[in-house]
Enzyme design. Structure first.
Site, short mmCIF file in Angstrom:
data_model
loop_
_atom_site.label_atom_id
_atom_site.label_comp_id
_atom_site.label_asym_id
_atom_site.label_seq_id
_atom_site.Cartn_x
_atom_site.Cartn_y
_atom_site.Cartn_z
N GLY A 84 -32.44 64.19 -14.49
CA GLY A 84 -32.20 64.34 -13.06
C GLY A 84 -33.48 64.43 -12.23
N TYR A 125 -22.60 79.41 -6.20
CA TYR A 125 -23.67 78.39 -6.10
C TYR A 125 -24.36 78.52 -4.73
CZ TYR A 125 -26.17 73.95 -6.18
OH TYR A 125 -27.17 73.00 -6.14
N GLY A 146 -36.42 72.27 -15.86
CA GLY A 146 -35.32 71.31 -15.83
C GLY A 146 -35.83 69.89 -15.80
N1 LIG Z 1 -28.40 66.54 -7.33
C1 LIG Z 1 -28.25 66.98 -6.09
O1 LIG Z 1 -27.69 66.31 -5.22
C2 LIG Z 1 -28.82 68.31 -5.69
C3 LIG Z 1 -28.58 68.74 -4.38
C4 LIG Z 1 -29.14 69.94 -3.96
C5 LIG Z 1 -29.91 70.68 -4.82
N2 LIG Z 1 -30.12 70.25 -6.11
C6 LIG Z 1 -30.93 71.10 -6.98
O2 LIG Z 1 -31.82 70.30 -7.73
C7 LIG Z 1 -32.14 70.94 -8.95
C8 LIG Z 1 -32.06 69.95 -10.09
O3 LIG Z 1 -30.73 69.51 -10.21
P1 LIG Z 1 -30.31 68.07 -10.74
O4 LIG Z 1 -29.45 67.48 -9.69
O5 LIG Z 1 -31.47 67.32 -11.24
O6 LIG Z 1 -29.34 68.51 -11.94
P2 LIG Z 1 -29.29 68.07 -13.49
O7 LIG Z 1 -29.47 66.59 -13.60
O8 LIG Z 1 -28.04 68.68 -14.01
O9 LIG Z 1 -30.57 68.77 -14.11
C9 LIG Z 1 -30.65 70.17 -14.21
C10 LIG Z 1 -31.76 70.54 -15.15
O10 LIG Z 1 -31.80 71.97 -15.28
C11 LIG Z 1 -31.77 72.28 -16.68
N3 LIG Z 1 -31.17 73.59 -16.93
C12 LIG Z 1 -29.88 73.95 -16.74
N4 LIG Z 1 -29.69 75.22 -17.15
C13 LIG Z 1 -30.89 75.65 -17.63
C14 LIG Z 1 -31.32 76.86 -18.20
N5 LIG Z 1 -30.49 77.90 -18.42
N6 LIG Z 1 -32.61 76.97 -18.56
C15 LIG Z 1 -33.48 75.95 -18.39
N7 LIG Z 1 -33.11 74.75 -17.86
C16 LIG Z 1 -31.83 74.62 -17.49
C17 LIG Z 1 -30.96 71.17 -17.29
O11 LIG Z 1 -31.12 71.11 -18.70
P3 LIG Z 1 -29.92 70.49 -19.62
O12 LIG Z 1 -30.08 69.01 -19.55
O13 LIG Z 1 -30.23 71.07 -20.94
O14 LIG Z 1 -28.63 70.96 -19.03
C18 LIG Z 1 -31.56 69.99 -16.56
O15 LIG Z 1 -32.81 69.66 -17.12
C19 LIG Z 1 -31.19 72.13 -9.07
O16 LIG Z 1 -31.88 73.31 -8.71
C20 LIG Z 1 -30.12 71.82 -8.04
O17 LIG Z 1 -29.53 72.99 -7.51
C21 LIG Z 1 -29.59 69.09 -6.56
#
Ligand SMILES: NC(=O)c1ccc[n+]([C@@H]2O[C@H](COP(=O)([O-])OP(=O)(O)OC[C@H]3O[C@@H](n4cnc5c(N)ncnc54)[C@H](OP(=O)(O)O)[C@@H]3O)[C@@H](O)[C@H]2O)c1
Length: 295
Positions: free
Chosen positions: A24, A174, A20
């Site tokens: 983000g 989730y 990912g």
């Molecule tokens: N943001 C928060 O506040 C928060 C809080 C707690 C935990 N997290 C965790 O942090 C992690 C990163 O999240 P983020 O906030 O950075 O979200 P994000 O900006 O939506 O980024 C998610 C990443 O995962 C990729 N992804 C989604 N589905 C995929 C798949 N099937 N195969 C491969 N890659 C895939 C996305 O690619 P695309 O761009 O192609 O969709 C993107 O690169 C996640 O595990 C999330 O649960 C985030």
């Protein structure tokens, strides 16, 4: 003092995979590792978005040693293909950052027949780790960092119905997936230690960080989100701390140290009582192993 770039060791000569990584927290984590000199494999599902991310990192760090590799974590054959290709071209893996994720998406099954949030957030990373573990164990001082969330408190592990054949809510699914990630990280730490491996398994969460993760949330929540979130760059600090902090031990959980772990400098943090249930963790591990070997 909290972990920060000024005191971090150089990562020159070390190899990292960040899932990912095109946006983000994954993008911020990959950029941080590049800043410290690591060779980074940017892994995600879209070649085009990966190429754009690599260009952005190269604009900041022209010497960046980057590879873009496609993986769909919601499809075990894609995970296997990614791992096999990596193993053909690399003889070390110092850091595996299991970061990619989706949040509160509508109910959907993956090609393997798994509930989609559990598949992408947890099962795909479990399989990826399993494929790469021999190489990780053969690399000295290696770490596996797995992303959980404050949402690990939102639900339980439904051992009798992991894929929600009934009672699906996006929030519960989730919550289950992020609790599974945390229990996996703890269980992996225990199993590695028992096997005499020096590889560290560490969990991390970014508090509330401003990313595209919340795209499936109700509009009002998305409008209010910027008021309570920190930047993705700050949210990546607990992930980088988990990966690089000298005082971080296997089995630790790293997150922001501020108000209710929403934001703030990275530290080792506590998790729920349920996340520490070793019996459920072992049962989940066995169930997941059966799922990934059957597919
Ligand atoms: N943001 C928060 O506040 C928060 C809080 C707690 C935990 N997290 C965790 O942090 C992690 C990163 O999240 P983020 O906030 O950075 O979200 P994000 O900006 O939506 O980024 C998610 C990443 O995962 C990729 N992804 C989604 N589905 C995929 C798949 N099937 N195969 C491969 N890659 C895939 C996305 O690619 P695309 O761009 O192609 O969709 C993107 O690169 C996640 O595990 C999330 O649960 C985030």
């Amino acid at each position: 003092m909290s972990w920060n770039f000024s005191t971090a060791d150089t990562q020159k000569g070390r190899v990292a995979i960040v899932t990912g990584a095109n946006t983000g927290l994954g993008f911020a984590t990959a950029t941080g590792l590049v800043r410290l000199g690591a060779s980074v494999v940017l892994a995600s599902r879209s070649e085009q978005r990966l190429a754009q991310a690599a260009s952005k990192i190269r604009a900041l760090y022209p010497q960046a040693d980057l590879l873009c590799r496609q993986i769909d974590l919601g499809d075990l054959s894609s995970v296997r293909g990614f791992a096999e290709a990596f193993l053909r071209t690399h003889d070390r893996l110092d850091l595996l950052i299991n970061n990619a994720g989706i949040m509160m998406t509508p109910y959907q099954l993956t090609p393997d027949g798994f509930e989609r949030q559990l598949a992408v957030n947890y099962i795909g990373h479990f399989a990826l780790t399993d494929h790469l573990l021999p190489l990780i164990n053969a690399t000295s001082n290696a770490r596996i960092v797995t992303l959980s969330s404050l949402a690990h408190n939102w639900w339980k592990i439904q051992l009798d119905d992991l894929h929600f054949t009934s009672g699906y809510t996006a929030r519960r699914a989730y919550g289950q997936s992020k609790l599974a990630c945390l229990m996996f990280s703890y269980e992996l730490a225990r199993r590695l230690e028992q096997a005499g491996s020096k590889t560290r398994s560490v969990a991390a969460h970014p508090g509330f960080s401003s990313t595209s993760l919340f795209r499936d949330m109700p509009k009002i929540a998305r409008v209010l989100m910027p008021l309570v979130t920190q930047s993705a760059r700050d949210g990546a600090l607990p992930i980088l701390y988990a990966a690089l902090g000298e005082d971080v031990k296997t089995g630790d959980y790293c997150g922001p140290s501020g108000f209710t772990q929403y934001w703030g400098p990275p530290a080792r943090v506590f998790s729920s009582k349920a996340s520490k249930d070793q019996q459920v963790a072992a049962q989940l591990w066995e169930a997941t192993m059966r799922m990934i070997t059957a597919s």
